[in-house]
Structures are given as C-alpha cells and as structure tokens.
Write a protein that holds these residues in place. Sequence first.
Motif, mmCIF file in Angstrom:
data_model
loop_
_atom_site.group_PDB
_atom_site.id
_atom_site.type_symbol
_atom_site.label_atom_id
_atom_site.label_comp_id
_atom_site.label_asym_id
_atom_site.label_seq_id
_atom_site.Cartn_x
_atom_site.Cartn_y
_atom_site.Cartn_z
ATOM 1 N N SER A 86 0.835 -1.201 0.000
ATOM 2 C CA SER A 86 0.000 0.000 0.000
ATOM 3 C C SER A 86 0.868 1.247 0.000
ATOM 4 O O SER A 86 1.688 1.445 0.897
ATOM 5 N N ALA A 87 0.684 2.085 -1.018
ATOM 6 C CA ALA A 87 1.466 3.315 -1.087
ATOM 7 C C ALA A 87 1.034 4.292 -0.004
ATOM 8 O O ALA A 87 1.859 5.008 0.580
ATOM 9 N N LYS A 88 -0.279 4.322 0.273
ATOM 10 C CA LYS A 88 -0.781 5.259 1.299
ATOM 11 C C LYS A 88 -0.168 4.956 2.655
ATOM 12 O O LYS A 88 0.200 5.855 3.407
ATOM 13 N N LEU A 89 -0.054 3.662 2.942
ATOM 14 C CA LEU A 89 0.474 3.258 4.248
ATOM 15 C C LEU A 89 1.942 3.609 4.364
ATOM 16 O O LEU A 89 2.404 4.130 5.381
ATOM 17 N N ALA A 90 2.700 3.331 3.295
ATOM 18 C CA ALA A 90 4.129 3.628 3.322
ATOM 19 C C ALA A 90 4.358 5.130 3.467
ATOM 20 O O ALA A 90 5.259 5.570 4.191
ATOM 21 N N SER A 91 3.519 5.920 2.770
ATOM 22 C CA SER A 91 3.703 7.369 2.864
ATOM 23 C C SER A 91 3.332 7.872 4.255
ATOM 24 O O SER A 91 3.976 8.787 4.777
#
Lengths: 435, 137
Positions: A86-91
Amino acid sequence: MKRLRVDRWTGQLLVARSSQRGCCLAAGGALRSARSDQHYIPVRSQSTAVSYPFSEATETSFATTLQVPQDPSELPSPIPERALHSAKLASLHARLSLPKKLPIQTLARTLVDASADENPQFNNINLAFVGQTVINYHVSEYLMIRYPRLPMEIVWASMRGFAGIAPLFQIARSWGVESASVPGGEVDPGLLQFTTEKPGVSLTKFGYRRTEAMYLEKYKWRRGISNRVVFDDDFGESVDVTPGSEQTAHEAEMRKKERKEDEDEEENEYSMRRYGDDETRSLAEKAHAHFVRAVVGAVYMHCGRDTAHNFIKAHILSRTLGLSSLFSFKKPTMELALLCDREDFDPPVARLLSETGRQSRTPVFVVGIFSGKDKLGEAAGPSLDHARLKAAMNALKAWYLYSPGEHIRVPSEMLADGAKKWDPAYIDIGEIISR
Amino acid sequence: MTIRALTQVSTGRNGVGAFVLQCKKLEFHYCDWAGSSKGMNIFIKTLLPKFAAEHPQIEFNVSPRPAKHPLVTGHYINGHQKPICVRNLEPTAILQKVKLLRDASGEKLKRVHKPVTSINPSVRGVWSPYHGNGMAV
C-alpha cells in the motif's frame, strides 16, 4: 520439507499465541461456514507460523495457511500481507517519521477500528488502550508539573484540550489520513476503516462506577470535585455507560431492537442508514481518536517508552492551548479574599489606577487590586464594578497559572538510565474552595 | 463557588514539534501519443524515480491519460488539490513544477502584507495610554 521463508516473518512481530489463534480460527470458521462452495476455510493468521488446529507441521497444512482467500471482500479488514503493497500506508509511515522498528503491518492494524472488524487481534482496540494510557499519563504529568496550582476543573479541561477526542481527531486529520467509505477486506490498507452503523467497542477507562450512578443521572445530582477525582476518568467524565455516550456493541444492539419494536417497520439495510448527523459525526471523531491512540500504543510497544514520550511531545504537547481562556469564575472577589486570607497576605483592596471618560458613553477605568503594597492584578473595564471583577479574575489567574518554568523536568525522565538527581517538584496545597 | 472550566481544543503548530509535509500525494498523467507529453515521458523515466525515493512521505501515482496534455496534480492534507499542466515542458522544468507542488501547502495563494505572522501576542506589550508617564501636551 518446504523451505521456511524468513523474509515473510520479519515484519510480523506481534505473533498471536497458539490458543488465541485457535479462537481466531474458530471465529473465522463460524463466520464463513455459510459459504459451502469453498473447498477450504480461508484462515487469517498474524504470523506465517503454523496455526493451532494444524499443529503437525506438514507441507499441505503450511501451504493452506499461506494461501490468500479468493475473495478478500469476505473479510472485514485487509489481510496483513497487503500492508506491504500500500502506497498510502508507506507514505503515512514516512510522514510521521516512525522508526523502522515499527512494522508497516502494525500501522495497518492501527487503522482498523473495532466497528469495522470485531476481532481484537486485527483491530486497533488494544493498541488504542495502551496509547490512551500513555498519552494521558504524559499529558497529565506535563500539566501538573508545569502548572502546579491549576484547579482540578481546569486540569480536566486542559486534558480534554490536549488529549481528548476532539484534538486527537484534528491530529489524525492533520496527518493526512483518509477514511474508507465502507470498511472491508478489499479497501486500501492505508485508509482508516470504521463504520458509523454500529458503535463498536468502547475503550476501557480507569475509573469506578458509583453505586448511586442511576440517581445521579435521574435527579441530576452534583458530583463533587473530590468525588470525581476518585471515581471519574482522566477527563473528569464519569465512566458509567449511559445511553448516548460510548456504548458497548451489545447495548447498541439492544437499543436497536427496542427501536425496531417501536417503529414496527420493514428493516432495509440501506434505506434507514443514518448519515451526517451528530451521532455519526461523534462516532467518526472517536474512530480517528482511537487511531491516533493506537499509533502511540504501537510506538510504545515496538520502540519503547522514551520514543513514545518523544512522539507525544512532538505531536500532542507541541500544540498550543491558552489555559487562561479556560477559566470561568463565579465570585472572583470573594475567592481572592479567601486566597489572601489563606496565604496570610494583606486583605485585597481595589484601587482606581486611571480613568477616562467617566461621564461619556465609553468610559475606561483601570483598576488594580493591591494586597498591601503589592499589586496582585489589574484590568480595564467600562464600569468600576466590571473593572474590579476583571482585576480580581486576573489576580486569581496570575495565582493559578503560576509556572516554575517552561523546560521543567517531568517525573518520567527519571525512568531513563543515568538520570540526574531529582529536584523536588512544587506541589500546591490546592485551589480555593469557596463557600 | 468553585471555578468552572470552558471547553477549548488545542491548536496545532506544524513544525514546532514534529513537521508534517503538507503534500501527501502527487499524480502524474502522461500520454504516449501526444507530442506535448514528450518531456513528461522522459521525466517519468529518468527524474521521477530519484525524486520519489527522496520523498517517502508523498504517495506517487503515475497513470496514462490518452490524448490529453500531461498533468501533475498535488493533493494536500487540507483536502485541496493543485493541478499543473506541464505541456511542452522539458524534464527539468517539470521537476521545478513538481518541487513547487511539494513545497506548497494546500492553501490558496494570499498576498502577505506584514513581515511577521504569529499567533502569539506582542512580545513587548501593546501600548496603552493609561500606563506609563503619559504625554506632555
């Protein structure tokens, strides 16, 4: 024998114990028994280690537990493996500058509210409880050390202002956390998952239920300050479960059944869904607040006490709250007279320092309140009485908002290794209890 | 009477404790056919990976938008968006625009008239006619 993939284990720190995994599997089995066309029961585990019913480490059982369910929307929340993609989580992880020790799967878990997923091994309820305790501890010690003379009501109001539901909701929003429209196994793990359909499970609070709680509610009896210090929670609110406040899921169902009986209508799942009223708003705020608490809890569990303290100082205690605007007085002149009497000061005398426009429509009177030769407080007002009352309030605020300094050591610093010798903190006798 | 308390919520001060970058997502739209997207295509292949690696707190989204000009959109924490059309720009110029989006908050651009913006009251105190030595007339 199948080679154990160590790289899949590295992120999964909080391994569920075998007995709990058994419960998880039983719950999973019970929920999914309706689907008979599947040839296996999809199993969610927090670790890739073998689950309890398949205690013999065989190849087939190992392969079964590693399989991802065919239809992720069957599950109430996304599986932990999806957190890695998940990109949102990493960001979010990088935006909060969270240490690498905090795995991304735990951050994904903090975004799952109890109303989205009832299983406490996959929602944030336990982490939120830990986080709430840690936050309330550090905020209360900061307030008590930095403002030792603060009256109890003001302490509770400042606790609510720093660590209550409203500021934590704002903090969650300021972190750029978006919420999923409807929670489910297929949503992006970086979205906050909650539903306002049901209240979910409430956090346990430290406090006691009074035996006369029912009468307090019914006859609106007053709860005294000392009584509230003993019985109520960190924010001065009673821990009783009353209709309209935080409720357990069981009570909410009971209330829903009563409402059903009253209305006597056909229950369509989507027709009577409430949207955009006070209760849904408060549930949404609560979900965001639980998320922030869960992040703090996760930092505490993975990274330790000092890191959690620094996180709280950076995100919560760095916020500003004007404590002088929290005060609301009833009889400030009487309170000030009692204060001077207690502290053996000379009795307070109000003196007019300067004035202008006495006969005009906009007079200004500057009144100072003196105890002997010392000026305790001063204020300007449009009339003599107004100015005197304001001056008395300023004098009381000057007393109650005394601070030994901005950079004062708090007791939790003594828990660190090699801490310097502790200088006794100033402890006040207490506020004025007026008659 | 004991003191009653009023309700107030604390105000955040971004940067005083922790700093949260206001740009949370950057969307890049390119086109394989349009000539205006040439610079954008080169940017995505060459400059974007390094920029994205340097900014882990921003979510990057690259997707084709056929037969349209190339577009970069910034999404901010306050919910606002800033789209910038980067048609016919060179990759370095597109990088400048991307840095502009990264550095912006989501607020509307406002003219600042005063040198200092602060929530704190004045440090030396506001002048009052009732205190001090007064004015000789």
